[in-house]
Design a protein around this motif. Sequence first.
Motif, PDB file in Angstrom:
ATOM      1  N   GLU A  74       0.903  -1.356   0.098  1.00 37.20           N
ATOM      2  CA  GLU A  74       0.019  -0.484  -0.096  1.00 37.20           C
ATOM      3  C   GLU A  74       1.005   1.340  -0.203  1.00 37.20           C
ATOM      4  N   GLU A  75       2.230   0.814   0.180  1.00 36.77           N
ATOM      5  CA  GLU A  75       2.691   2.311  -0.109  1.00 36.77           C
ATOM      6  C   GLU A  75       3.169   2.693  -1.022  1.00 36.77           C
ATOM      7  N   LYS A  76       2.947   1.492  -2.908  1.00 31.29           N
ATOM      8  CA  LYS A  76       3.281   2.124  -4.037  1.00 31.29           C
ATOM      9  C   LYS A  76       1.977   1.566  -4.456  1.00 31.29           C
ATOM     10  N   CYS A  77       0.460   1.425  -4.167  1.00 34.83           N
ATOM     11  CA  CYS A  77      -0.956   1.571  -4.487  1.00 34.83           C
ATOM     12  C   CYS A  77      -1.745   1.339  -3.574  1.00 34.83           C
ATOM     13  N   SER A  78      -3.002   1.648  -4.287  1.00 38.07           N
ATOM     14  CA  SER A  78      -4.356   1.050  -3.392  1.00 38.07           C
ATOM     15  C   SER A  78      -4.668  -0.350  -3.434  1.00 38.07           C
ATOM     16  N   THR A  79      -5.650  -0.926  -2.841  1.00 38.08           N
ATOM     17  CA  THR A  79      -6.449  -1.836  -2.952  1.00 38.08           C
ATOM     18  C   THR A  79      -7.612  -1.838  -2.604  1.00 38.08           C
ATOM     19  N   VAL A  80      -9.030  -2.234  -3.290  1.00 37.59           N
ATOM     20  CA  VAL A  80     -10.336  -1.561  -3.530  1.00 37.59           C
ATOM     21  C   VAL A  80     -11.098  -2.736  -2.838  1.00 37.59           C
ATOM     22  N   SER A  81     -12.174  -2.656  -2.328  1.00 39.20           N
ATOM     23  CA  SER A  81     -13.236  -3.240  -2.517  1.00 39.20           C
ATOM     24  C   SER A  81     -14.035  -2.662  -3.037  1.00 39.20           C
ATOM     25  N   ILE A  82     -14.781  -2.978  -4.246  1.00 37.33           N
ATOM     26  CA  ILE A  82     -16.143  -2.993  -5.323  1.00 37.33           C
ATOM     27  C   ILE A  82     -17.052  -3.517  -4.095  1.00 37.33           C
ATOM     28  N   TRP A  83     -18.209  -2.797  -3.408  1.00 38.85           N
ATOM     29  CA  TRP A  83     -18.912  -3.258  -2.042  1.00 38.85           C
ATOM     30  C   TRP A  83     -20.999  -2.998  -2.819  1.00 38.85           C
ATOM     31  N   VAL A  84     -21.459  -4.557  -3.549  1.00 38.07           N
ATOM     32  CA  VAL A  84     -22.742  -3.389  -4.064  1.00 38.07           C
ATOM     33  C   VAL A  84     -24.240  -4.529  -3.288  1.00 38.07           C
ATOM     34  N   GLY A 113     -27.421  -2.320  -6.286  1.00 36.28           N
ATOM     35  CA  GLY A 113     -27.060  -2.372  -7.571  1.00 36.28           C
ATOM     36  C   GLY A 113     -26.139  -1.199  -7.910  1.00 36.28           C
ATOM     37  N   ASP A 114     -26.134  -0.192  -6.520  1.00 39.12           N
ATOM     38  CA  ASP A 114     -25.166   0.496  -7.256  1.00 39.12           C
ATOM     39  C   ASP A 114     -24.000  -0.044  -6.504  1.00 39.12           C
ATOM     40  N   ALA A 115     -22.734   0.737  -6.214  1.00 40.91           N
ATOM     41  CA  ALA A 115     -21.321   0.102  -5.914  1.00 40.91           C
ATOM     42  C   ALA A 115     -20.899   1.371  -5.267  1.00 40.91           C
ATOM     43  N   VAL A 116     -20.486   1.299  -3.497  1.00 38.89           N
ATOM     44  CA  VAL A 116     -19.456   2.358  -3.438  1.00 38.89           C
ATOM     45  C   VAL A 116     -18.040   0.909  -3.899  1.00 38.89           C
ATOM     46  N   ILE A 117     -17.079   1.641  -3.675  1.00 38.84           N
ATOM     47  CA  ILE A 117     -15.676   1.735  -4.285  1.00 38.84           C
ATOM     48  C   ILE A 117     -14.765   1.863  -3.541  1.00 38.84           C
ATOM     49  N   LEU A 118     -14.462   1.040  -2.575  1.00 38.09           N
ATOM     50  CA  LEU A 118     -13.717   1.458  -0.722  1.00 38.09           C
ATOM     51  C   LEU A 118     -11.767   1.205  -1.091  1.00 38.09           C
ATOM     52  N   ASP A 119     -11.713   1.925  -1.051  1.00 37.90           N
ATOM     53  CA  ASP A 119      -9.880   2.118  -0.179  1.00 37.90           C
ATOM     54  C   ASP A 119      -9.877   0.935   0.797  1.00 37.90           C
ATOM     55  N   ASP A 120      -9.393  -0.341   0.645  1.00 37.44           N
ATOM     56  CA  ASP A 120      -9.544  -1.248   1.270  1.00 37.44           C
ATOM     57  C   ASP A 120      -8.719  -1.210   2.921  1.00 37.44           C
ATOM     58  N   SER A 121      -8.452  -0.255   2.529  1.00 36.16           N
ATOM     59  CA  SER A 121      -7.421   0.639   4.570  1.00 36.16           C
ATOM     60  C   SER A 121      -8.242   1.600   4.678  1.00 36.16           C
ATOM     61  N   ILE A 122      -9.204   2.133   4.168  1.00 38.72           N
ATOM     62  CA  ILE A 122     -10.882   3.105   4.956  1.00 38.72           C
ATOM     63  C   ILE A 122     -11.190   2.424   6.107  1.00 38.72           C
ATOM     64  N   VAL A 123     -11.061   3.371   7.734  1.00 40.02           N
ATOM     65  CA  VAL A 123     -11.984   2.216   9.222  1.00 40.02           C
ATOM     66  C   VAL A 123     -13.413   2.820   8.876  1.00 40.02           C
ATOM     67  N   HIS A 124     -13.782   1.022   8.304  1.00 39.42           N
ATOM     68  CA  HIS A 124     -15.082   0.964   8.258  1.00 39.42           C
ATOM     69  C   HIS A 124     -16.383   0.015   8.949  1.00 39.42           C
ATOM     70  N   TYR A 125     -16.967  -0.436   8.872  1.00 38.78           N
ATOM     71  CA  TYR A 125     -18.425  -0.787  10.135  1.00 38.78           C
ATOM     72  C   TYR A 125     -19.502  -1.156   9.564  1.00 38.78           C
ATOM     73  N   SER A 126     -20.627  -2.118  10.544  1.00 35.40           N
ATOM     74  CA  SER A 126     -21.770  -2.035   9.326  1.00 35.40           C
ATOM     75  C   SER A 126     -22.754  -2.343  10.634  1.00 35.40           C
ATOM     76  N   ALA A 127     -23.621  -2.135  11.049  1.00 34.75           N
ATOM     77  CA  ALA A 127     -24.651  -2.411  11.999  1.00 34.75           C
ATOM     78  C   ALA A 127     -25.557  -3.509  12.519  1.00 34.75           C
ATOM     79  N   ILE A 128     -26.867  -3.697  12.946  1.00 37.84           N
ATOM     80  CA  ILE A 128     -27.051  -5.199  12.514  1.00 37.84           C
ATOM     81  C   ILE A 128     -28.006  -4.738  12.095  1.00 37.84           C
TER      82      ILE A 128
END
Length: 306
Positions: free
Chosen positions: A125-135, A189-204
């Motif tokens: 991650e010093e040289k690139c960003s990896t992503v999660s496509i969350w749909v 059907g819409d996507a959130v494309i996240l940097d895998d290093s972002i701080v995230h969460y989801s509730a019940i």
Amino acid sequence: MRNVFIDKKLEKEFQENGFVRVPFLNKEKVDYLKNTFFELVKESGGINVPGEVLGDANYEVTYDFTFIDKNIDYKKKTFRKINEVFDPIYNDILDNYKPIIGNFIRKKKDAGEVPLHQNWAFADEEKCSTVSIWVPLVDSNVDNGTLQVVPKSHKRFGKTRGPIVPWELEEIKGNIIENHLVPLETKAGDAVILDDSIVHYSAINKTEGLRLTIQLILIPNEFPSIHYHMNPSISNEKIEVLEVDHEFYMNFNPWKLPEGEKRIKEVGFNEKPISEKDFIKRIKGPRFDKYHKPILKRAFEKFGFS
Ligand SMILES: O=C(O)CCC(=O)C(=O)O
Ligand SMILES: [Fe+2]
């Protein structure tokens, strides 16, 4: 730094906030993937682990999550089916990325909290960003436990993230959940494309309805995937950097120590738990990678107009 997106505007937004939102699947594809989930999940072998794999021994996993399923064949089929549909779409958006892990995440009623975390590091991650496509495959909102992120928290914390590596935000998880998250309500059907290093969460999921999402993780085509492995019985100040591939993730099992993977190097580890005050400061501070803002923008900021 290597580009993530083909489009310059998306690139800028992603680098600033740590995520972007784009339309992704049409209704027909959403329906197809929903059906695919219900067809495939019959083969699920059940979940492999207590929460340990996600970094917290006291935490119980209460959602279906392909990555920790016991049936490897089910994991592989899920990956293939998701990628078949996603591939032609992300190839028009991302700048030459390849998929490594594909997940369905399903929450049932009154369950399915995903603890605050950053995804593991999947490449350098010093040289690139990896992503999660969350749909999400259903409309996702606060009631059914949509994804929540801390905007601009990417590339600020936990540079060498892996299953056993201690997390510097561990002690302030509750404060972050209370004070810093932004829920991303998202249409099916819409996507959130996240940097895998972002701080995230989801509730019940507080509703009776289905809460079903896809996550596809991708890394730049020309980069090897890496896995940060710590063995606390040897040292908690050292991390082995292993070169791994898609197969490694399909066979990943938290009870099985990595073996036979190519060891690239060892890096020192000295992160310590931080306070909420430092958390806020770090978000506003420099990133840990080699990304530089365009020079003009930096100059403007320095002299007070931006
Ligand atoms: O769908 C969720 O609630 C969690 C998703 C997640 O953690 C991810 O996509 O990295
Ligand atoms: Fe995640």
